[in-house]
Structures are given as structure tokens and as C-alpha cells.
Motif scaffolding. Structure first.
Motif, short mmCIF file in Angstrom:
data_model
loop_
_atom_site.label_atom_id
_atom_site.label_comp_id
_atom_site.label_asym_id
_atom_site.label_seq_id
_atom_site.Cartn_x
_atom_site.Cartn_y
_atom_site.Cartn_z
N UNK A 1 0.84 -1.02 0.03
CA UNK A 1 0.03 -0.06 -0.08
C UNK A 1 0.86 1.22 -0.18
N UNK A 2 0.57 2.10 -0.99
CA UNK A 2 1.61 3.30 -1.12
C UNK A 2 2.88 3.19 -1.14
N UNK A 3 3.42 2.12 -1.83
CA UNK A 3 4.78 1.72 -1.77
C UNK A 3 5.36 0.88 -0.61
N UNK A 4 4.66 0.79 0.51
CA UNK A 4 5.22 0.05 1.66
C UNK A 4 4.34 -1.49 1.37
N UNK A 5 5.24 -2.39 2.16
CA UNK A 5 4.84 -3.69 2.12
C UNK A 5 4.97 -4.29 3.41
N UNK A 6 3.88 -4.81 3.82
CA UNK A 6 3.65 -5.50 5.28
C UNK A 6 3.04 -6.89 4.95
N UNK A 7 3.42 -7.54 6.13
CA UNK A 7 2.95 -8.91 6.45
C UNK A 7 1.35 -9.14 6.63
N UNK A 8 0.83 -9.96 6.16
CA UNK A 8 -0.45 -10.37 6.40
C UNK A 8 -0.57 -11.74 7.03
N UNK A 9 -0.73 -11.59 8.53
CA UNK A 9 -0.48 -12.63 9.52
C UNK A 9 -1.73 -13.43 9.91
N UNK A 10 -1.73 -14.69 10.18
CA UNK A 10 -2.81 -15.36 10.80
C UNK A 10 -2.34 -15.53 12.08
N UNK A 11 -3.42 -15.41 12.97
CA UNK A 11 -2.76 -15.58 14.56
C UNK A 11 -4.29 -15.74 15.33
N UNK A 12 -4.12 -16.27 16.64
CA UNK A 12 -5.28 -16.72 17.14
C UNK A 12 -5.40 -15.42 18.34
N UNK A 13 -6.58 -15.38 18.87
CA UNK A 13 -6.89 -14.28 19.88
C UNK A 13 -5.95 -14.50 21.05
N UNK A 14 -5.61 -13.13 21.65
CA UNK A 14 -4.39 -13.19 22.50
C UNK A 14 -4.84 -13.84 23.77
N UNK A 15 -6.11 -13.99 23.90
CA UNK A 15 -6.59 -14.85 25.32
C UNK A 15 -6.52 -16.21 25.13
N UNK A 16 -6.29 -16.51 23.89
CA UNK A 16 -6.03 -18.10 23.71
C UNK A 16 -4.67 -18.65 23.48
N UNK A 17 -3.44 -17.61 23.79
CA UNK A 17 -2.29 -18.09 23.65
C UNK A 17 -1.16 -17.22 24.68
N UNK A 18 -1.95 -17.21 25.71
CA UNK A 18 -0.98 -16.52 26.74
C UNK A 18 -0.82 -17.21 27.86
N UNK A 19 -1.47 -18.32 28.28
CA UNK A 19 -1.18 -18.94 29.52
C UNK A 19 -0.83 -20.59 29.21
N UNK A 20 -0.36 -21.19 30.44
CA UNK A 20 0.23 -22.42 30.22
C UNK A 20 -1.23 -23.55 29.68
N UNK A 21 -2.37 -22.89 30.60
CA UNK A 21 -3.64 -23.74 30.30
C UNK A 21 -4.01 -23.49 28.90
N UNK A 22 -3.79 -22.62 28.16
CA UNK A 22 -4.08 -22.53 26.62
C UNK A 22 -3.13 -23.46 25.83
N UNK A 23 -2.03 -23.79 26.50
CA UNK A 23 -1.32 -24.91 25.82
C UNK A 23 -1.81 -26.45 26.01
N UNK A 24 -2.26 -26.55 26.98
CA UNK A 24 -2.86 -27.85 27.46
C UNK A 24 -4.04 -27.92 26.70
N UNK A 25 -4.90 -26.87 26.64
CA UNK A 25 -6.47 -27.06 26.14
C UNK A 25 -6.24 -26.99 24.75
N UNK A 26 -5.35 -26.83 23.95
CA UNK A 26 -5.18 -26.45 22.63
C UNK A 26 -5.76 -27.74 21.78
#
Length: 1024
Positions: free
Chosen positions: A742-767
Motif C-alpha cells: 500500500x502506497x509503496x510500503x509492504x507489510x505482512x498479512x499474518x494469521x493468529x489466534x486471539x491473545x486470550x487463547x495463547x497467553x497461559x500454560x492452560x491455553x497450551x494444554x487445552x489447545x
């Protein structure tokens, strides 16, 4: 000599040549590159490789070791070091001096290409580069006033492009900015509802976001290029990207993900004087002038400020050219003061303004010509080359003084102005040339010196040599020519300065009396001299040694390290506590720049979220009562009470990357054992007086969770280990799907999950893990979890594990502290297979002193050879050389009185003294021989030669010594580097001159008696 006759008979030609040289010198001076120190030649290459998300052990085994093995066979390599840390490998190759680095880099590239195929597929391309110490930022500029996102946009769109257009600027990098990113925040329930996998979303985005040429068609008599354009033109296009479900239905990206135009999570924060900011570091081009680049940037700041938003401030944080400019100015000031003192001494002795002008002209001509020669030899204008000019200032007039004195003698005999100039200059020209040659030959052994000593010594040697050669040419051309035109009333007796003549007569009488006494007590005189030399050598332990004196540049660094694994927010909280403590130092701190989680000044510091680096510029030393080291120690005491972090305060180097003063390299087969030994060494050397802030390179392990995939269980669900790990990585770090422009600048288009699903150890076990059939299973079903601690980085040198312990020093010299540290290490019982090695400035100092000692031996031999050729005799040079041992008395006494350790500049001063101190002896012995040839006996010849030569010896010695007094007093910024050199020359030459006038006549008689005795014995043998 023909040259003298020509210059006298053709004065207009000489004047035109001099004017041409001055004009050329003025042009050269404007073109000379200005820097703090000469360029340090470091033949070092770096191989940098990335290996995303790999642990240090994996990086070492899969990346660093194969590259080490491959490059070790390259010719000229002395040391191979590697640093393996999470996600990256850095292999540093140090070559021996004189290696052709361009060819070596080609060889390294070929060796790395051979093992590239053996590296993991996900490893990045090895980046091979030359390490260039010049590629340090010239200036740091801070943008404040708005939030980081707005400041980043201002920096990228306006400031950086404008700065990079300025003269001499190589590149400008941005730190503390926010990077724009299009975030696709996935909705896991919607993914399951539609039966869509993340991989299908990535494929859809990539296949949609494409443009390509597909051929040409004819239209009339023209060919039309066919191009299918499919790249995203807006964020709405990304939302409307079609995704095919497993059931064959079509949905849009926005149906399963929230599309957000945002910013990447910041890995570092920067603050300038406590305010959030974006910092720009400006690098110059390799051949650019540091001061000129800094001036261009400062001028451009004034210009661009008018175009920036009113609430955005653009200010210089640190300008390295300030100290350079102040240092150069102080040296130039010292040169001017020294020149004025020399002119005053000449006026005092010569009693004639015209005669003083004749000799004094050799100073500016020699200096300007030296600038011309420095320009054509590629040397820079720095404090050492200028210090060499200040050093040679007094010696520049020596040859002119001797020539003019002899011209005077012919005038007294009744010769005309022209004949006096021709005969006087012609007779002494050979002697003057020989005398100057003895001073110049001491610089020839520089070809045997390597490393930093050579890089510092060579420019200084060239500056002194150029000035002396020029002053010699002036002495045999310009001085006779001006004498034949200006010295019509050259000799005046009495007058206002008659008191000085009476004072010289009194000195002559005292000298004659003392000379009679020493000639009558020869053994006592020699014994006292030997006793004085031994006594001066006994001062050595009290003097100590250091590498290079550090200048009080007023730059400090504070490094903060919180517990491993600490978040950026926690580190920022510690920084806020530090800021409160630093308020007590506001009166001495000019600017304060802190990088949290980033690189800090010159890339120093961690780069981890648990690290922060302050860089502080103090007010100039002339405006504060305390030295930088004193402020460092006070600040260190004040910050030690802050809990939850290790805080280290240190002063920064004065422009030269010389490493830590004390560096201990521990080597052995196991990294874990080396880490334990490093902690022991830190405890042991902490007891050594002068050791300050000892540190181990071993950091506390980073807490990590190891995920072990059960391949058999994963296979039951149709999954591979790579697929499972890929989904875990996507869940917690995200995945770049495509790029958006956009306007001569290049940026990433990234896939990610909501922050509340990737912040605690419980999120890892429940994945939930998606199977190939579209169903989901828990990560616990196919993987096991184990929490442990992993190393931060692993070091190796020459393919062997290594751990470093470093330390600053205070209140004692480097040599004494190094000796005590050696004793402590020798008393430690290291396990079998483990060893230590001293490195850093301590090792550099030892190597440099060894090289310079060899150069000194060669210099003495060359001085003897030149004198043997001059006298056509092997005995007289030996007599003259006895002036050298007495120099030791002056050198040691001077360093002891000034409380300055022996260093590289002081050692260079000793080498120069080898060529300087013999000049007075040459004048004395040559005149004694001349009188004896005229029929006078030995005793009378000595008593007449000594007092008659006292005046020219006093003139040349005083002009040399007094011209260096401003340097010896270390007046101005950066003068500490030249102070040991000046002190060595002043005391060495001063004391040596006294011993020359008294000891050399005694040695002359002893050798003369010995020669006569041997001659009689040989004669008696022949008669028998």
C-alpha cells in the motif's frame, strides 16, 4: 651543496615553490578525513545464519559446528569463534594481520557453500560480511511528542529518506518503532463450523494475491502485453478473499477471521530522557568525514523541523563528532601554544626578530606540507597524527637552528651575506641530514609491529617523519636564502637582552667546573650513572602498565538484566525505578537514552525482553567536577539497591573498540561445567583490588516448555510431527500468509489466534489440533510436556566450548591487576581437560609491548648504523650510544612523577627517544674530534667543545621540550591519549641532555684510553 647554492641564487623560484606547497596544503587540509583515532585494521569476517525458534543446542549442533568445520581450513585464519543462541548463529573469523580480506571472504564463501546443503531446510541463508569497526553510528537522533505508531510513520516517510540524501550518510536505521501488520485473528469455532483449516486459508490468500504477465496479443500494428492483476489493493480485498471448505462450499476470510489493520507486537521500547520515542541511528559511508556527516545531519534537522507536525520534536541524542571536534581543537590549541613557546625561546637565544622569523617560518611550512603528504598517503586527521605534529614541533626548528648558527659564524669572520649563507649551509648540510636521519630511522622497524600498536604507531610515525623531512628541506634551502636577504644586522651584542647573555655565561662557567670534576672522577661518575639507572628501574612496580590511556569522553552505559524469561512489561517497570534513582544525577547527565529489549548503544546490550541498556552523555568534563569513572562508581552504588535485576554501570570507550580490560577465556569439553567454573572465577577475582563489576557470559537459563510429539499416536490421526508443531507454532506465534502493498510500503498479512487463547500454560494444554479429516483432538493426546531451563547462548572458540568472564578496572593500572588475576587463576584447581587464557586489553597490551620492544631493539641498531656511516668509524657511535641508557632515568622518573602508567604511547615515546637523544651527543663528539684534529689535546678539546656546544644543545632541547609541555599537561578534551608520549619525551630528553653533557665526555676519555692501550699493545706485539 648544489641545492643550497641554487636556493640562494634563485630566491624567487624558492618562494614560488613554497607558495605552491602552502596552497596545495590548504586544499589538502580541507579534504582530510577528521576522526578521533586512526583506522584500526581488523581483518575479521562474520557468518550470520538464522534458524527460527531453534534452541541454542540445536543451533550449535546443526548450524554453528558445520560452518566452523568448513571455514577452519581457509588460509590465514587465526581464530574461529561462534555464538549460538535461540534462533541464530554467529560465526566470527579472525585472520592474521596482512591477510587479503577480499580474497579470504571469497574462500569463506566457497567453504560455506559446500556445507549449505547440510544445513536444516528451515535455516536461513548464511550471510557472509566483513566486520568494519567504522560502521558505528555517527549520531543518534530522537523523535518524541506522539505515540510510537505516529512517530514511526513520520520517521519512515519523512525523516529517514531526508537524512539518507545528506552528504556522506550511508544509512539510517529506526529503533523503537511500530511495524504495521494486517492481522487475521482466527475464530476457532467458526473454523470448525465451516470445516476450514488454516492451511487452506493460507493457500487461498497466496493464490489470490498474485499478478503475472501471460503473454502478448496483436492489436493493429502493436503488440499488447497481457497482464493479470490480482494483488490486494485494499484491506477489504483481504476480507473478501474466497476460501474453499472441505465440503466444497465457498466462504470469505472475514467469515472465519477478524481482519484488523494493526501493528506487530513490539519487541523493544525506547525512551529519551524518560519520554517514549523513536530513535534513528545514522551511519556514515566508509570514506566519509565523521565531523562533516554530523554537521550535515545537524543542518538538515534545522531544515526538516519546519515540515514536521508541530507536536513532534526531533533532537540529537548523542553526537560522536562533538568529542572528536573538541579533541582536535584541544590538540590544535596545544600546537599553537607549543609553537609560541618555541618562537619565544628562539627570540631569547637569537636576540633578533629577523633571525627568529627565518627559523620560525619552517614550522608552518613543515605543518602545511605534512597535511599535503598525509592526504596523498590516505591518513586521517586525528588526535594521534596531530599529536605527532605537536611532538615534532620543537624538532622542526633544530636543523634550521644549526644551519643559522653556522651562517652566523661566517658572518663574524667577515664573509658577505650571500657567501655566508652558501658556505655556512653547505658545510653543515651533511651533518644535519645525518642527524635528522638518526631520528627518522627509528620509525623503520614499524614494519615488524602488528596489530593495534601498528595501527596507532604508523600514522604518528608518518606525521613526525613528514614534518622532519620537510623541516630539513627548509633548513638547507629556505633558511640560507632568507639569511642572505634578511640578516643584514644579524649579530647584536648587549642591548635589552644582555642579561640573558650573562646568564648563559654563568651557566657555561658552572658547566665547565662540573665537567672538570667529572673528568677528574671518571669512575665515580660512571658508578653514579649506573646507580641512577638501577634506581629508576626500581620504580617500575610503582608505575604499572596499561594498554592505551582512556580519554574522559563522558559516555556511560547502564545495563539492566532481569530474571530470564521476564516480560518486556516487567523490565519496563524496573527501568522506571532506575529512572527515579537517576534523578539525583540530572546535574551531570546531558542526554539519557534507554532501549528496553533492544540493542542499545552501538548494538550493545541484549536484544532480549529481560534486558535494557541505558546510554548516557554527560556534560563536558570542563563543566563538571567529577570524572566519568567517579560518576560511574557513584551511580553503581545508587542502583544496587533496586531489587529484581542485575544492574551494571560502566564508562564507555573513547572511540576505539578494544574489548574489556580483563577477559578470561575458560575452555573445556562441557558447557555446563564451564558455566560453573565461570561463576567460581567471578567469585575468586572479585577479591583482587581494582576489579570492578566482574561478569560471567553465562546467563541464567531461560525457562522453557519442551513439547515432545509421540509420532505413533500422531500417525494414528493421520498427522506428522511437523504438522503438529506447525499448528502449535501458528497458535502461539502466528504465521505470515502473504504480503500486502500500500502506497509503496509492504507489510505482512499474518494469521493468529486471539491473545486470550495463547497467553497461559492452560491455553497450551487445552489447545486443539486439527486432523487431516477436519476433526479436532487435544494436544495432550499426541504430545508430552516437560518444563526445564535452557541456556541463553553457547560460545565456542576454535571448535571447543568456551565461557568468558570479563571485568572493568578502577583505581589501579591494568598491568598490576592482570598480574594479580593471573596469580588467583593459577591457584585454582581446574578439572582435568579445562584451561583458561587471558584475553581482552590485557592480552593486547602484552602482545603490543612485545612487538614494540622488538622494534626498539631494531631502532637502536639502525641508529648505530647511521652514525657509523656518518663518522666512518665503529667506535665513536658506540660512545654516543651511551646517551641512551641515561634516558631510562628520565622516562621512569617522568612517569612516576606524573603518576602515569607505561602504555603504548609511552613506549612509542621511548622508541622516538632512541633517535632524538643521540643528536646532542653527535654535535658534542663531532666538535671534540674537530678540535683535536686542529692540534688541541684531548682535555682542552673537551673543555672547549662542551661549553661552546652548550648553547645550540640548549636551544634545540628547550624548543623540543617546551613545545610539548601543553600536551604533557593534558590540556583540553582527549589529551589524555598523548600525555604519556609527551611526558616520556620531555623527561627522557631533558635528563638525557644533562647526562650527555657530562657522561659522554667521560665515556669518550675511557674509550680513548682503551683504544690507545690496545694500539700500544698491538704495536709492541708487532715489534716483538
Amino acid at each position: 651543496m648544489k641545492l643550497v647554492k641554487t636556493s640562494v641564487k634563485r630566491p624567487v623560484g624558492v618562494i614560488m615553490i613554497v607558495l605552491a606547497i602552502l596552497a596545495l596544503g590548504a586544499v589538502s587540509l580541507r579534504s582530510l578525513t577528521v576522526d578521533l583515532f586512526p583506522k584500526i585494521d581488523l581483518p575479521v569476517a562474520v557468518v550470520a545464519t538464522t534458524y527460527d525458534d531453534a534452541a541454542p543446542q540445536e543451533v550449535e549442533n546443526l548450524i554453528s559446528r558445520p560452518i566452523e568445520s568448513a571455514v577452519s581450513t581457509v588460509e590465514g585464519i587465526e581464530t574461529v569463534q561462534s555464538q549460538s543462541q535461540s534462533g541464530s548463529s554467529l560465526v566470527m573469523l579472525m585472520f592474521s594481520n596482512g591477510t587479503d580480506l577480499d580474497q579470504a571472504l571469497l574462500d569463506v564463501r566457497e567453504s560455506v557453500d559446500q556445507v549449505k546443503g547440510m544445513l536444516p531446510d528451515s535455516a536461513g541463508e548464511p550471510n557472509i560480511m566483513r566486520f568494519n569497526p567504522d560502521q558505528m553510528p555517527v549520531m543518534w537522533v530522537g523523535l518524541t511528542g506522539q505515540d510510537a505508531a505516529a512517530l514511526t510513520e513520520v520517521a519512515d516517510d519523512q525523516v529517514v529518506p531526508f537524512f539518507e540524501r545528506q552528504g556522506g550518510v550511508g544509512s539510517v536505521s529506526v529503533e523503537g518503532g511500530k511495524e504495521r501488520e494486517i492481522q487475521l485473528i482466527l475464530d476457532e469455532s467458526k473454523l470448525q463450523q465451516y470445516g476450514v483449516t488454516t492451511q487452506s486459508i493460507v493457500q487461498s490468500l497466496n493464490s489470490t494475491n498474485q499478478s503475472a504477465s501471460v503473454g502478448t496479443v496483436e492489436k493493429g500494428n502493436k503488440d499488447l502485453q497481457l497482464r493479470i492483476t490480482g494483488e490486494f489493493s485494499s484491506v477489504e480485498d483481504i476480507k473478501q478473499t474466497i476460501v474453499q471448505t472441505e465440503a466444497g462450499a465457498t466462504i470469505y476470510v472475514e467469515d472465519v477471521a477478524k481482519v484488523k489493520d494493526g501493528f506487530k507486537e513490539q519487541s523493544s521500547l525506547t525512551f529519551v530522557n524518560g519520554k517514549p520515542s523513536v530513535v534513528l541511528s545514522v551511519l556514515k559511508k566508509t570514506d566519509s568525514n565523521t565531523v562533516e556527516v554530523a554537521t550535515n545531519i545537524e543542518d538538515s534537522i534545522k531544515e526538516i523541523k519546519q515540515e514536521l507536525p508541530s507536536d513532534v520534536n526531533l533532537d540529537v541524542i548523542i553526537d560522536t563528532s562533538d568529542f572528536i571536534q573538541m579533541s582536535i581543537d584541544s590538540v590544535v590549541q596545544n600546537i599553537l601554544i607549543g609553537g609560541i613557546i618555541s618562537i619565544f625561546i628562539l627570540l631569547l637565544f637569537l636576540k633578533s626578530i629577523r633571525a627568529t622569523i627565518v627559523i620560525g617560518l619552517s614550522i608552518p611550512i613543515a605543518i602545511i606540507t605534512t597535511f599535503t603528504l598525509m592526504y596523498f598517503t590516505g591518513e586521517t586527521l586525528n588526535i594521534l597524527t596531530l599529536g605527532g605534529l605537536a611532538l615534532g614541533l620543537g624538532m622542526m626548528v633544530d636543523s634550521s637552528i644549526v644551519i643559522l648558527e653556522h651562517i652566523y659564524s661566517f658572518r663574524q669572520k667577515g664573509y658577505s651575506l650571500k657567501d655566508s649563507a652558501i658556505k655556512g649551509a653547505s658545510e653543515l648540510a651533511p651533518a644535519v641530514i645525518a642527524s635528522t636521519t638518526t631520528t627518522l630511522v627509528v620509525f623503520l622497524p614499524i614494519i615488524y609491529v602488528e596489530g593495534i600498536a601498528s595501527d596507532l604507531f604508523t600514522p604518528l610515525a608518518l606525521a613526525v617523519s613528514f614534518s622532519l623531512i620537510t623541516s630539513l628541506v627548509v633548513a638547507v634551502t629556505l633558511v640560507p636564502m632568507l639569511s642572505s636577504k634578511l640578516l643584514k644586522k644579524a649579530i647584536k651584542d648587549g642591548g635589552r637582552r644582555y642579561w640573558f647573555d650573562r646568564f648563559l655565561d654563568w651557566i657555561n662557567d658552572r658547566y665547565r667546573s662540573i665537567l672538570k670534576w667529572v673528568l677528574g672522577h671518571r669512575k665515580t661518575s660512571v658508578f653514579v650513572t649506573i646507580l641512577a639507572i638501577v634506581g629508576s628501574l626500581a620504580l617500575t612496580p610503582f608505575i604499572g602498565a596499561e594498554f592505551i590511556p582512556s580519554a574522559d569522553q563522558g559516555q556511560m552505559e547502564v545495563r539492566i538484566e532481569t530474571a530470564s524469561g521476564s516480560s518486556l512489561k516487567h523490565t519496563e517497570e524496573v527501568v522506571e525505578k532506575v529512572n527515579k534513582e537517576l534523578e539525583a544525577f540530572d546535574s551531570v547527565i546531558e542526554t539519557n537514552y534507554v532501549s528496553v529489549g533492544g540493542g542499545g548503544f552501538a548494538g550493545a546490550g541484549g536484544g532480549g525482553a529481560n534486558q535494557a541498556t541505558y546510554t548516557m552523555q554527560l556534560i563536558p568534563s570542563s563543566e563538571r567536577e567529577k570524572t566519568t569513572n567517579a560518576v560511574v562508581q557513584e551511580m553503581d552504588e545508587a542502583l544496587q539497591d533496586i531489587p529484581g535485576a542485575e544492574i551494571t554501570v560502566s564508562s564507555m570507550d573513547s572511540g576505539m573498540s578494544m574489548g574489556e580490560p580483563i577477559q578470561i577465556k575458560l575452555k573445556g569439553p562441557e558447557h555446563e561445567v564451564l558455566t560453573e567454573l565461570a561463576d567460581q572465577v567471578v567469585d575468586e577475582i572479585s577479591t583482587v583490588d581494582g576489579i570492578y563489576n566482574p561478569e560471567s557470559a553465562a546467563s541464567d537459563g531461560v525457562p522453557q516448555m519442551n513439547i515432545t510429539v509421540d509420532k505413533d499416536k500422531a500417525a494414528m490421526y493421520g498427522l506428522t510431527q511437523e504438522q503438529v508443531l506447525g499448528q502449535v507454532q501458528l497458535q502461539f506465534t502466528g504465521q505470515v500468509a502473504t504480503k500486502y502493498r500500500e502506497d509503496g510500503q509492504e507489510m505482512d498479512v499474518s494469521l493468529m489466534y486471539p491473545e486470550d487463547q495463547r497467553s497461559s500454560i492452560e491455553d497450551l494444554h487445552d489447545m486443539k489440533i486439527q486432523t487431516m479429516q477436519g476433526s479436532t483432538i487435544s494436544l495432550d493426546e499426541v504430545a508430552e510436556f516437560k518444563q526445564m531451563s535452557g541456556p541463553v547462548s553457547l560460545l565456542r572458540e576454535n571448535q571447543q566450548p568456551q565461557m568468558n568472564v570479563t571485568s572493568q578496572i578502577v583505581d589501579r593500572d591494568l598491568g598490576s591487576i592482570s598480574s594479580d588475576v593471573e596469580s588467583v587463576l593459577a591457584s585454582m584447581n581446574l578439572p582435568e581437560g579445562y584451561s583458561y587464557e587471558i584475553g581482552g586489553q590485557s592480552q593486547d597490551m602484552t602482545d603490543s609491548f612485545t612487538d614494540l620492544a622488538i622494534a626498539l631493539v631494531f631502532s637502536i641498531f639502525l641508529v648505530y648504523a647511521v652514525m657509523a656511516i656518518q663518522f666512518e668509524n665503529f667506535l665513536f657511535p658506540l660512545i654516543i650510544m651511551f646517551a641512551m641508557p641515561a634516558t631510562v632515568i628520565g622516562v621512569m622518573l617522568g612517569l612516576f612523577i606524573a603518576d602515569i602508567p607505561l602504555s603504548i604511547p609511552a613506549f612509542i615515546g621511548i622508541i622516538m627517544l632512541a633517535g632524538i637523544v643521540v643528536n646532542n651527543s653527535i654535535v658534542l663528539v663531532d666538535y671534540i674530534n674537530l678540535l683535536r684534529k686542529k692540534g688541541k689535546d684531548r682535555y682542552e678539546a673537551i673543555l672547549e667543545a662542551g661549553p661552546s656546544r652548550l648553547r645550540p644543545i640548549a636551544m634545540t632541547t628547550l624548543t623540543t621540550i617546551l613545545a610539548m609541555v601543553p600536551l604533557a599537561l593534558a590540556l583540553g578534551e582527549g589529551a589524555e591519549t598523548q600525555q604519556p608520549l609527551a611526558v616520556t619525551i620531555i623527561f627522557g630528553l631533558g635528563v638525557s641532555s644533562i647526562f650527555t653533557l657530562l657522561l659522554i665526555p667521560v665515556i669518550y676519555t675511557l674509550f680513548d684510553d682503551l683504544t690507545a692501550k690496545i694500539t700500544r699493545r698491538n704495536k709492541n706485539t708487532e715489534e716483538a
